[in-house]
Write a protein that holds these residues in place. Structure first.
Motif, short mmCIF file in Angstrom:
data_model
loop_
_atom_site.label_atom_id
_atom_site.label_comp_id
_atom_site.label_asym_id
_atom_site.label_seq_id
_atom_site.Cartn_x
_atom_site.Cartn_y
_atom_site.Cartn_z
N HIS A 23 0.82 -1.22 0.00
CA HIS A 23 0.00 0.00 0.00
C HIS A 23 0.85 1.27 0.00
O HIS A 23 0.31 2.37 -0.06
N GLU A 59 -5.56 0.58 5.22
CA GLU A 59 -6.35 0.44 4.00
C GLU A 59 -6.93 1.76 3.52
O GLU A 59 -7.30 1.88 2.35
N HIS A 60 -7.00 2.75 4.40
CA HIS A 60 -7.64 4.01 4.01
C HIS A 60 -6.72 5.20 4.16
O HIS A 60 -7.17 6.33 4.28
N LYS A 105 -4.93 -2.18 10.57
CA LYS A 105 -5.33 -2.57 9.21
C LYS A 105 -6.35 -1.59 8.65
O LYS A 105 -6.29 -1.21 7.47
#
Length: 345
Positions: free
Chosen positions: A207, A241-242, A237
């Motif tokens: 990411h 993810e954001h 997490k």
């Protein structure tokens, strides 16, 4: 009828005893003593009848009120109660009825919550299962090996998501039922943080999100290292993810005389004010419908997931006597603070 018959029998026995006393007094001491005995006996009998009748009326009233409760009434009243054993009985019955009413309300709420949870679970599982069903014919008809392999990989990812969802829901159910085996022993908060982020190292690289650890090695708390690490992992997490590529997720561990804190923050868009009260609700995914919209509008950053990772984290922390709060950092981004008290007042 039963109360009246009992009162009649008691009165008859008392009258018979008084007659025997009067006869004995007349035989031994003459008519004067017998008269006084008779008068005293009559007064005692009247007093006994009055008290007994009053007690039987109170018991009859209690019986009627209990019958009303059993057939859908609300509660036992206390306005006519005075001192005495009947009043004590009335008070205890009132406590029992209040407890039963509260239990009934809780059961009704739990029944409604269970029905809602089952509906949510059904909806969440149905979506990936539908996608699996639509993908299978395409895989069977695909002639290109590369296309088939790509479709199989997507299918495996969907199955992994379903398995994760089911596992997480089972963990939440165990916590709610008090069946989760949680230990309470001294734990190093720094070790918990390292254990939580270790499985996410590869995902962080993919990411392009940097992980920063600011750990107080002396910070400890009484809890369960394994389940606390899982709670922290879910939070990290969610932040990873954001957070946009090139961003940062920071895990800070600190302690003072009262609490040990584990704070996870990121450099993402933060959480919309209208979504903050619902962050830890199960299956709540914010107002945004996709990841891009969520990042652009600053909504709750659970899009693309099921919305239960944070719910599980809060359940695990609360079961250990800790607290988990969500907010927006002053410099921007989301902030999740886990606190474990050292003293329980």
């Amino acid at each position: 009828m039963g109360s009246a018959a009992t009162l009649f029998r008691q009165s008859a026995l008392l009258a018979l005893a008084m007659a025997l006393v009067v006869v004995a007094a007349q035989v031994s001491a003459g008519s004067g003593a017998a008269t006084w005995c008779a008068v005293s006996g009559v007064v005692a009998l009247v007093f006994f009848l009055a008290v007994s009748w009053s007690r039987h009326r109170q018991i009859h009233r209690l019986t009627a009120e209990i019958d009303e409760v059993l057939h859908g009434g609300r509660s036992v009243g206390f306005s006519s109660c005075r001192e005495g054993d009947v009043a004590v009985l009335t008070n205890e019955l009132g406590k029992m009825v209040a407890r039963l009413a509260r239990t009934s309300e809780l059961l009704a709420c739990e029944k409604t919550a269970l029905a809602d949870a089952l509906a949510d679970v059904s909806h969440q599982i149905r979506t990936p299962l539908t996608a699996v069903g639509l993908m299978l014919p395409g895989i069977e008809a695909a002639d290109d090996p590369v296309r088939r392999k790509r479709a199989v990989c997507e299918l495996e990812a969907l199955l992994d998501r379903i398995a994760w969802l089911v596992t997480t829901l089972l963990k939440i159910a165990k916590v709610d039922a008090g069946a989760m085996p949680l230990s309470a022993r001294p734990v190093s908060a720094a070790a918990v943080a390292r254990r939580a982020v270790e499985p996410l190292a590869t995902a962080m690289d993919l990411h392009d999100v940097a992980l920063v650890l600011d750990l107080d090695e002396d910070a400890t708390f009484d809890g369960d290292a394994r389940w606390t690490a899982e709670a922290v992992e879910n939070i990290v997490k969610n932040c990873m993810e954001h957070t946009p590529p090139g961003g940062e997720v920071r895990v800070r561990v600190s302690a003072d005389a009262l609490v040990t804190s584990i704070v996870v923050s990121d450099t993402g868009p933060g959480i919309a004010p209208e979504d903050l009260p619902h962050v830890f609700e199960r299956f709540y995914r914010g107002r945004a419908s996709d990841v891009g919209e969520a990042l652009g509008a600053g909504g709750l950053r659970t899009s693309g997931g099921f919305g239960i990772g944070l719910a599980l984290a809060q359940a695990l922390v609360s079961a250990q006597g800790g607290t988990l709060r969500a907010s927006n950092a002053d410099a921007g981004g989301a902030r999740f603070a886990l606190s474990f008290p050292k003293l329980v007042v």
